[in-house]
Design an enzyme around this catalytic site. Structure first.
Site, PDB file in Angstrom:
ATOM      1  N   ASP A  11      -5.002  -7.084   5.834  1.00 36.50           N
ATOM      2  CA  ASP A  11      -6.213  -6.342   5.493  1.00 36.50           C
ATOM      3  C   ASP A  11      -7.349  -7.326   5.195  1.00 36.50           C
ATOM      4  O   ASP A  11      -8.466  -7.209   5.704  1.00 36.50           O
ATOM      5  CB  ASP A  11      -5.905  -5.471   4.262  1.00 36.50           C
ATOM      6  CG  ASP A  11      -6.965  -4.418   4.016  1.00 36.50           C
ATOM      7  OD1 ASP A  11      -7.904  -4.330   4.829  1.00 36.50           O
ATOM      8  OD2 ASP A  11      -6.863  -3.711   3.004  1.00 36.50           O
ATOM      9  N   ASP A  49      -3.002 -18.031   1.433  1.00 38.33           N
ATOM     10  CA  ASP A  49      -4.217 -18.652   0.875  1.00 38.33           C
ATOM     11  C   ASP A  49      -4.688 -19.794   1.771  1.00 38.33           C
ATOM     12  O   ASP A  49      -5.876 -19.958   2.034  1.00 38.33           O
ATOM     13  CB  ASP A  49      -3.995 -19.124  -0.567  1.00 38.33           C
ATOM     14  CG  ASP A  49      -2.681 -19.853  -0.764  1.00 38.33           C
ATOM     15  OD1 ASP A  49      -1.811 -19.806   0.126  1.00 38.33           O
ATOM     16  OD2 ASP A  49      -2.511 -20.498  -1.814  1.00 38.33           O
ATOM     17  N   ASP A  60     -10.467  -8.973   8.067  1.00 32.98           N
ATOM     18  CA  ASP A  60     -11.903  -8.845   7.814  1.00 32.98           C
ATOM     19  C   ASP A  60     -12.565 -10.217   7.815  1.00 32.98           C
ATOM     20  O   ASP A  60     -13.684 -10.382   8.309  1.00 32.98           O
ATOM     21  CB  ASP A  60     -12.155  -8.155   6.468  1.00 32.98           C
ATOM     22  CG  ASP A  60     -12.259  -6.651   6.631  1.00 32.98           C
ATOM     23  OD1 ASP A  60     -11.811  -6.138   7.677  1.00 32.98           O
ATOM     24  OD2 ASP A  60     -12.789  -5.988   5.729  1.00 32.98           O
ATOM     25  N   TYR A 111       0.817  -1.211   0.000  1.00 32.49           N
ATOM     26  CA  TYR A 111       0.000   0.000   0.000  1.00 32.49           C
ATOM     27  C   TYR A 111       0.856   1.269   0.000  1.00 32.49           C
ATOM     28  O   TYR A 111       0.368   2.358  -0.259  1.00 32.49           O
ATOM     29  CB  TYR A 111      -0.939   0.031   1.211  1.00 32.49           C
ATOM     30  CG  TYR A 111      -1.996  -1.065   1.192  1.00 32.49           C
ATOM     31  CD1 TYR A 111      -2.334  -1.721   0.011  1.00 32.49           C
ATOM     32  CD2 TYR A 111      -2.649  -1.445   2.351  1.00 32.49           C
ATOM     33  CE1 TYR A 111      -3.282  -2.721  -0.012  1.00 32.49           C
ATOM     34  CE2 TYR A 111      -3.623  -2.449   2.333  1.00 32.49           C
ATOM     35  CZ  TYR A 111      -3.927  -3.085   1.148  1.00 32.49           C
ATOM     36  OH  TYR A 111      -4.876  -4.068   1.134  1.00 32.49           O
ATOM     37  N   LYS A 160       3.446 -15.381   1.592  1.00 30.79           N
ATOM     38  CA  LYS A 160       3.442 -16.231   0.406  1.00 30.79           C
ATOM     39  C   LYS A 160       4.895 -16.448   0.001  1.00 30.79           C
ATOM     40  O   LYS A 160       5.333 -16.008  -1.068  1.00 30.79           O
ATOM     41  CB  LYS A 160       2.651 -15.562  -0.723  1.00 30.79           C
ATOM     42  CG  LYS A 160       1.159 -15.493  -0.491  1.00 30.79           C
ATOM     43  CD  LYS A 160       0.429 -16.772  -0.834  1.00 30.79           C
ATOM     44  CE  LYS A 160       0.344 -17.001  -2.329  1.00 30.79           C
ATOM     45  NZ  LYS A 160      -0.331 -18.282  -2.629  1.00 30.79           N
TER      46      LYS A 160
END
Ligand code: NAD
Length: 372
Positions: free
Chosen positions: A250, A226, A254, A142, A193
């Site tokens: 992020d 994942d 959630d 970001y 990852k």
């Protein structure tokens, strides 16, 4: 007990409504001599735009830097929808995070027994869920450079974002995750990852090296992001502390939040680096926004805000007993069948924001009088 300075920033929409209830809980603790705080209150977000034409004044920024902790409601709303992008209310919270260098975001996802039915998952999957998501908040894709959208000579466009992490950025947030694990169940699952991203390889190596160097008593596992998403839905109670980067955090935070059923129940903390005395800059807020659709109606759930106050007591002031008292009061009130609209269930009693606050105060009284 040292007097702690709290900066209270209620903000917009339901922010002031839920903050009022948290302040009542704080006042109750103060009257009982369980905390010793001095509160200053300021404007932020849309409320600050209305009064001062900016979402964050220099004065509030200075107050925030001087405070021992910040209790934040929420900012934003349709009233400020057409305002210039560089003056929008949300810059109030983004500006604070930046000024205080709050690089770690902590989001507990826990399910109160009385609310297991509110989750989208089967109750047996989430019963006893109590995990802590630690997300790196100021680095990664970001913020990485280069970034942008360019027009290609041969037609079409190309967009670029850059994921980048340094040893320092990884290690400082990993320290925090290990310290938290020591106060919880002693387990950290580090998520990236590393199979396809160099930042993931560095993340994994640095976290492992830190654990081996400094936290041999903490159990560290590594998981691809994942798989973590899958495991959070398949068997979420396997986790204690999850440590991850900005982008994956992020999304996964959630996901973890929704395991618990309602935005109105979830607190969070954003922490900075410790100073010489080991104190961190810290901001505590519910994860929900200003909920303009219900603002002014007295129907907002104040529990996420009240639980944010509990986090503040535990993590900034080391007042774990007071925090636990609040959490137990919340559990007792839910157990008694009171619900705000967002967590309403058949056969339960629907109550307003302030009636929920009253009930929390009564539940706080009970163990206190039982002890006395
Ligand atoms: P939101 O979290 O405000 O609301 C989403 C939905 O959840 C709404 O239907 C709302 O009524 C409900 N809800 C949220 N909190 C609740 C509570 N405590 N009790 C009962 N119901 C609750 O998200 P949104 O609608 O996407 O955003 C509204 C505004 O809030 C926007 O301006 C957004 O930018 C801002 N926002 C601010 C923050 C922050 O201040 N940190 C965070 C998220 C969104």
């Amino acid at each position: 007990m040292t007097t702690r300075r709290i900066l209270v920033l209620p903000g917009d929409g339901i922010g002031p409504e839920v903050m009022r209830e948290a302040r009542r809980v704080l006042d109750w603790l103060q009257r009982r001599g369980m905390v010793d705080v001095e509160c200053a209150e300021g404007l932020v977000g849309g409320a600050s735009i209305d009064a001062h034409e900016t979402p964050l004044t220099d004065e509030v920024r200075e107050q925030a830097l001087a405070a021992d902790a910040i209790l934040f409601g929420a900012v934003g709303g349709p009233k400020w929808a057409s305002i210039a992008f560089d003056r929008r209310p949300e810059l109030g919270i983004l500006g604070l995070r930046k000024s205080l260098d709050l690089f770690a975001n902590l989001r507990p996802a826990m399910v109160f027994d009385a609310l297991t039915e509110a989750s989208a998952l089967k109750p047996e999957r989430i019963a006893q869920l109590d995990l802590m998501m630690v997300r790196e908040l100021t680095g990664g894709i970001y913020f990485g450079e280069p970034r942008g959208i360019e027009t290609l000579a041969g037609g079409g466009r190309r967009a670029v974002n850059t994921q980048s992490y340094t040893t320092n950025e990884i290690v400082r947030v990993a320290h925090l995750a290990f310290e938290l694990a020591r106060k919880r169940h002693g387990r950290v699952c580090s998520v990236e990852k590393a199979n396809v991203m160099e930042t993931g390889v560095l993340w994994r190596e640095e976290v492992q090296a830190l654990r081996d160097r400094t936290y041999p008593d903490v159990t560290l596992t590594h998981m691809y992001a994942d798989n973590c998403a899958m495991q959070l839905v398949r068997a979420p109670t396997q986790f204690d502390v999850i440590l991850t980067d900005n982008l994956f955090g992020d999304i996964l935070s959630d996901l973890a939040a929704m395991l618990t059923g309602s935005l109105g129940m979830l607190p969070s903390a954003s922490l900075g680096a410790p100073d010489g005395a080991g104190r961190r800059k810290a901001l505590y807020e519910p994860i929900h926004g200003s909920a303009p659709d219900i603002a002014g109606k007295g129907s907002a759930n104040p529990l996420a805000m009240i639980l944010s106050l509990a986090m503040m007591l535990r993590y900034s002031f080391d007042l774990g007993a007071a925090a636990e008292l609040i959490e137990k009061a919340v559990a007792a009130v839910l157990e008694s069948g009171l619900r705000t609209a967002d967590i309403m269930q058949p056969g339960k009693a629907r109550v307003s924001t302030s009636v929920m606050g009253d009930a929390i105060l009564r539940a706080l009284e009970r163990p206190a009088s039982a002890k006395g």
